[in-house]
Design an enzyme around this catalytic site. Structure first.
Site, short mmCIF file in Angstrom:
data_model
loop_
_atom_site.label_atom_id
_atom_site.label_comp_id
_atom_site.label_asym_id
_atom_site.label_seq_id
_atom_site.Cartn_x
_atom_site.Cartn_y
_atom_site.Cartn_z
CG LEU A 3 -2.23 0.85 1.06
CD1 LEU A 3 -2.96 0.30 -0.01
CD2 LEU A 3 -3.09 0.75 2.38
NE ARG A 54 -3.16 6.50 -7.98
CZ ARG A 54 -2.55 5.51 -8.46
NH1 ARG A 54 -2.46 5.57 -9.77
NH2 ARG A 54 -2.26 4.27 -7.81
CB ILE A 99 1.03 4.87 -5.05
CG1 ILE A 99 -0.11 5.95 -4.76
CG2 ILE A 99 1.28 4.72 -6.35
CD1 ILE A 99 -0.31 7.23 -5.38
CB SER A 100 -3.08 1.37 -2.81
OG SER A 100 -2.43 1.06 -1.64
CE LYS A 101 -5.60 -2.73 -9.01
NZ LYS A 101 -6.11 -4.30 -9.10
#
Length: 285
Positions: free
Chosen positions: A25, A105, A131-133
């Site tokens: 994450l 983002r 960085i998370s989806k």
């Protein structure tokens, strides 16, 4: 883990199929602290390795993070396309949709990866972290806000990462405390977030397993790493009426997404879909 409060497992939050979570994450940052919003902020102090929560936000004279030539003015349209895809997957909470539409983002990843920032994929951010989806972040934020029509009060994030989710939380809560145990990530998040001047966001460097007692009680707690169980100290720091969303090992021996709702009569623990997050660790590095 035993709880002092009665525990039940209802079907109040029915699980829904989602794509598997990424192995890592988001992670990366340093103490960026803004003004307290919605009440006096805790006094400046250092507790369990946590940076002073009363420090002032550095003057935002820093330039924007580097952005690839392909982004710029087009990022709003690309973000809108990302949000439409998330809606097609079931995301429906208006405030979460608005936050995802607002926060850029691509400013949280290396410029070389900016053109991939709005794809539904995790991206490296350094120190072996990602960085998370977007759909992972959206899922957890929607669970956190489920049933709430107004902004949350004070929220605690365990694992700041690169700062993207912290920025989203600043749109969903009146005040956000985000703690990171890796100094390199904490410093990077500070730089990523400096330009946004989020006065209701406090970045802390410290041991997330201990939570952050000075800011408690929290209307919500959200974690970006999974342990053998939900630490009792997090539940203790959760306000009555609050909700905790975090990955944890369950009775099956697998990691699942867990939601804990706290009331004046006890806690309700709901186990949702299998997930795969980085392990929750103590201490700082």
């Amino acid at each position: 883990m035993k709880h002092n409060l009665p525990v039940s497992i209802p079907s109040a939050i029915p699980p829904r199929p989602r794509p598997s979570f990424p192995a890592n994450l988001s992670s990366s940052v340093q103490p960026v602290v803004g003004k307290s919003h919605g009440g006096p902020a805790p006094k400046a102090s250092v507790v369990a390795g946590v940076a002073s929560a009363g420090a002032k936000l550095p003057h935002a004279s820093a330039q924007r993070p580097a952005v690839s030539a392909g982004m710029g003015m087009d990022s709003q349209a690309v973000r809108a396309a990302m949000v439409r895809k998330l809606q097609a997957q079931g995301l429906a909470h208006p405030a979460v949709l608005a936050a995802l539409s607002s926060v850029e983002r691509h400013r949280f990843v290396d410029s070389a990866l900016a053109n991939q920032a709005y794809e539904d994929t995790s991206l490296p951010i350094g120190l072996g972290q990602t960085i998370s989806k977007p759909n992972v972040v959206a899922r957890m934020l929607e669970l956190m806000c489920q049933g709430r029509t107004q902004k949350l009060g004070r929220v605690l994030e365990i694992g700041t990462g690169c700062g993207y989710q912290a920025a989203l939380l600043s749109h969903l809560a009146r005040e956000v405390y985000s703690i990171e145990r890796l100094r390199g990530l904490h410093d990077r998040a500070r730089e990523n977030l400096r330009w946004f001047r989020l006065s209701n966001l406090h970045l802390l460097f410290g041991d997330g397993m201990l939570g952050y007692a000075q800011g408690a009680p929290y209307a919500a707690i959200i974690a970006a790493a999974g342990g053998n169980d939900i630490p009792q100290v997090w539940i203790d720091q959760l306000a009555v009426g609050g909700r905790l969303v975090a990955p944890a090992l369950t009775e099956t021996g697998h990691q699942n997404l867990v939601v804990i709702d706290k009331s004046d009569t006890g806690i309700v623990r709901t186990v949702l879909e299998p997930v795969l997050f980085v392990p929750l660790k103590s201490g700082v590095a």
